[in-house]
Design a protein around this motif. Sequence first.
Motif, PDB file in Angstrom:
ATOM      1  N   ALA A 132      35.075  79.650 -33.184  1.00 38.13           N
ATOM      2  CA  ALA A 132      34.608  80.952 -32.702  1.00 38.13           C
ATOM      3  C   ALA A 132      34.572  80.982 -31.179  1.00 38.13           C
ATOM      4  O   ALA A 132      34.971  81.976 -30.549  1.00 38.13           O
ATOM      5  N   THR A 133      34.106  79.889 -30.571  1.00 36.40           N
ATOM      6  CA  THR A 133      34.082  79.818 -29.104  1.00 36.40           C
ATOM      7  C   THR A 133      35.494  79.906 -28.539  1.00 36.40           C
ATOM      8  O   THR A 133      35.736  80.607 -27.549  1.00 36.40           O
ATOM      9  N   LEU A 134      36.432  79.206 -29.169  1.00 37.58           N
ATOM     10  CA  LEU A 134      37.822  79.263 -28.717  1.00 37.58           C
ATOM     11  C   LEU A 134      38.398  80.663 -28.855  1.00 37.58           C
ATOM     12  O   LEU A 134      39.146  81.127 -27.989  1.00 37.58           O
ATOM     13  N   MET A 135      38.066  81.360 -29.936  1.00 31.56           N
ATOM     14  CA  MET A 135      38.595  82.712 -30.144  1.00 31.56           C
ATOM     15  C   MET A 135      38.044  83.688 -29.100  1.00 31.56           C
ATOM     16  O   MET A 135      38.771  84.563 -28.624  1.00 31.56           O
ATOM     17  N   VAL A 136      36.784  83.531 -28.738  1.00 31.57           N
ATOM     18  CA  VAL A 136      36.225  84.397 -27.692  1.00 31.57           C
ATOM     19  C   VAL A 136      36.908  84.114 -26.365  1.00 31.57           C
ATOM     20  O   VAL A 136      37.266  85.037 -25.615  1.00 31.57           O
ATOM     21  N   ALA A 137      37.105  82.817 -26.051  1.00 31.31           N
ATOM     22  CA  ALA A 137      37.803  82.467 -24.806  1.00 31.31           C
ATOM     23  C   ALA A 137      39.231  83.006 -24.822  1.00 31.31           C
ATOM     24  O   ALA A 137      39.718  83.530 -23.809  1.00 31.31           O
ATOM     25  N   LEU A 138      39.911  82.873 -25.968  1.00 35.28           N
ATOM     26  CA  LEU A 138      41.264  83.406 -26.079  1.00 35.28           C
ATOM     27  C   LEU A 138      41.267  84.919 -25.941  1.00 35.28           C
ATOM     28  O   LEU A 138      42.162  85.501 -25.305  1.00 35.28           O
ATOM     29  N   GLY A 139      40.252  85.568 -26.501  1.00 36.81           N
ATOM     30  CA  GLY A 139      40.172  87.022 -26.402  1.00 36.81           C
ATOM     31  C   GLY A 139      40.026  87.502 -24.974  1.00 36.81           C
ATOM     32  O   GLY A 139      40.625  88.515 -24.587  1.00 36.81           O
ATOM     33  N   THR A 140      39.246  86.790 -24.167  1.00 37.58           N
ATOM     34  CA  THR A 140      39.112  87.187 -22.765  1.00 37.58           C
ATOM     35  C   THR A 140      40.453  87.070 -22.038  1.00 37.58           C
ATOM     36  O   THR A 140      40.775  87.917 -21.190  1.00 37.58           O
ATOM     37  N   PHE A 141      41.231  86.046 -22.381  1.00 37.30           N
ATOM     38  CA  PHE A 141      42.541  85.903 -21.739  1.00 37.30           C
ATOM     39  C   PHE A 141      43.498  87.003 -22.197  1.00 37.30           C
ATOM     40  O   PHE A 141      44.234  87.580 -21.380  1.00 37.30           O
ATOM     41  N   ILE A 142      43.498  87.310 -23.485  1.00 30.98           N
ATOM     42  CA  ILE A 142      44.383  88.363 -23.993  1.00 30.98           C
ATOM     43  C   ILE A 142      44.024  89.704 -23.376  1.00 30.98           C
ATOM     44  O   ILE A 142      44.896  90.522 -23.048  1.00 30.98           O
ATOM     45  N   SER A 143      42.723  89.944 -23.205  1.00 32.68           N
ATOM     46  CA  SER A 143      42.293  91.181 -22.550  1.00 32.68           C
ATOM     47  C   SER A 143      42.857  91.269 -21.140  1.00 32.68           C
ATOM     48  O   SER A 143      43.390  92.314 -20.724  1.00 32.68           O
ATOM     49  N   ALA A 144      42.757  90.169 -20.396  1.00 37.87           N
ATOM     50  CA  ALA A 144      43.324  90.143 -19.044  1.00 37.87           C
ATOM     51  C   ALA A 144      44.831  90.357 -19.089  1.00 37.87           C
ATOM     52  O   ALA A 144      45.397  91.040 -18.224  1.00 37.87           O
ATOM     53  N   PHE A 145      45.493  89.795 -20.095  1.00 34.24           N
ATOM     54  CA  PHE A 145      46.941  89.941 -20.234  1.00 34.24           C
ATOM     55  C   PHE A 145      47.342  91.407 -20.291  1.00 34.24           C
ATOM     56  O   PHE A 145      48.209  91.863 -19.522  1.00 34.24           O
ATOM     57  N   TRP A 146      46.721  92.175 -21.175  1.00 32.39           N
ATOM     58  CA  TRP A 146      47.136  93.569 -21.361  1.00 32.39           C
ATOM     59  C   TRP A 146      46.732  94.449 -20.176  1.00 32.39           C
ATOM     60  O   TRP A 146      47.514  95.291 -19.722  1.00 32.39           O
ATOM     61  N   ILE A 147      45.520  94.263 -19.677  1.00 32.57           N
ATOM     62  CA  ILE A 147      45.077  95.093 -18.564  1.00 32.57           C
ATOM     63  C   ILE A 147      45.925  94.835 -17.323  1.00 32.57           C
ATOM     64  O   ILE A 147      46.308  95.768 -16.599  1.00 32.57           O
ATOM     65  N   LEU A 148      46.244  93.570 -17.069  1.00 33.67           N
ATOM     66  CA  LEU A 148      47.063  93.256 -15.901  1.00 33.67           C
ATOM     67  C   LEU A 148      48.503  93.694 -16.101  1.00 33.67           C
ATOM     68  O   LEU A 148      49.202  93.998 -15.133  1.00 33.67           O
ATOM     69  N   SER A 149      48.965  93.738 -17.336  1.00 31.78           N
ATOM     70  CA  SER A 149      50.302  94.274 -17.590  1.00 31.78           C
ATOM     71  C   SER A 149      50.361  95.757 -17.236  1.00 31.78           C
ATOM     72  O   SER A 149      51.327  96.229 -16.624  1.00 31.78           O
ATOM     73  N   VAL A 150      49.301  96.491 -17.603  1.00 28.29           N
ATOM     74  CA  VAL A 150      49.229  97.917 -17.255  1.00 28.29           C
ATOM     75  C   VAL A 150      49.230  98.094 -15.740  1.00 28.29           C
ATOM     76  O   VAL A 150      50.007  98.883 -15.183  1.00 28.29           O
TER      77      VAL A 150
END
Length: 477
Positions: A132-150
């Motif tokens: 669960a901790t890894l998934m939250v950490a991964l989620g923060t990175f994925i969020s940065a991925f999409w927002i920075l792509s925009v």
Amino acid sequence: MESSETALILARAQFAFTISFHFIFPAFSIGLASYLAVLEALWLKTGKGLYANLYRYWLKIFAIAFAMGVVSGIVMSYQFGTNWSVFSDRAGPVIGPLMAYEVLTAFFLEAGFLGVMLFGINKVGKGLHFAATLMVALGTFISAFWILSVNSWMQTPTGWTTNAVGQFVPAEGWLEIIFNPSFPYRLVHTVIAAYLTTALVVGAVGAWHLLRDRANLGARKMFSMAMWMVALVAPVQIFVGDLHGLNTLEHQPAKVMAMEGHYQSQPAGAPLILFGLPNPVERRIDYALEIPKASSLILKHDPDAPLAGLDTIPDDEEPPVWIVFWSFRIMVGLGFLMLGLGALSLLGRMRGKLYEWNLLQRFALLMGPAGFVAVIAGWITTEVGRQPWTVYGLLRTADSAAPLDAPAVAASLLAFVIVYFSVFGAGTWYILRLMRHAPSAHEPTPAAAPIRTAGITPAAAVEDRAHSSASHRGGER
């Protein structure tokens, strides 16, 4: 000044205020989520209660920072539909799906596992909780991925065409839009900045408690881990920033001209202006302190290479030089201070004084907020340097705003300022209050769970402290 121009300035000020305030929290939570994953991994690998204790200590802080990041970011989407409705209509077919992907992937991933991470440490198995901790950490990175792509597509738009009503739409597929020319550089640069920001905060907290109790095992460990991160990552960030600057020179030359303060073209090697006062009337930098030909050496890897200046850019397409010039120097200056802190920490390790060197700890304490200042200065450089465009070279900021009255925008801006400073100011004060307390051998989780299931017992705490004292006497490195 006409009412429409006033409304545009107020709308820009409102967006700048809310996004700057918002980005403080993701810049911290992205790095802190990964730090929590490292702490839990070390606990599972070594079985030492020290790591579980530090995990619990920072988990409470992460929960508050994450919540404030989510809440402060909600208003951004509303502004797209109110103050910037023309931009939303023109660019919506491109940026809308990308932002939806962020919600469907990152936000749902974070929301799905955040409860387990915060409150399930005594209710699920160790492996599942770590996942669960890894998934939250991964989620923060994925969020940065999409927002920075925009954001990167708005900086370097590719893969688009226009439809019959003038909207930007994908030309053939999404890959060219997502992986636009500036995106890889901006993603790496921003994520590393988040890690550095977190390391500086963790290091400052560790330094604060070390100055009061040299034998505190939790303070020693967090300070050591943070200083390793700063020492290893700060040089990488400077290198990545240089690559990002070269990419910007290729695709947004006017931004680099404003960053460098080059009002005039330099046909035989441009100087690197360290400090000075931009003079937009006389088109020069007053009282300039400069290194001859160093800018050409950095940007072109040739001291005699010519560099174009803002005299080659139409007046109505120049970014505000004063803001970009100084925000860039604040960011770079803080980056080199981080490099200096990392080097000083390595010297402290070599001398066996990492935990006893007052100068190092006071320096680390002073640098605690430097990461936040640097990321805000970096975003100011990025966003103001893009002006006068929202979609670079294609859609002007003045043509992106909704036809609103200035008093309406001013009222909403005032409301945002009052609410943000009161609500998020209180949250920040509470985070600082949590940080003020030194990590103890019985650190509770947000759910106040018993400490025993985390592998920390009074005996284990005594054993860890004895090991710390022995290492301290031996000059631990």
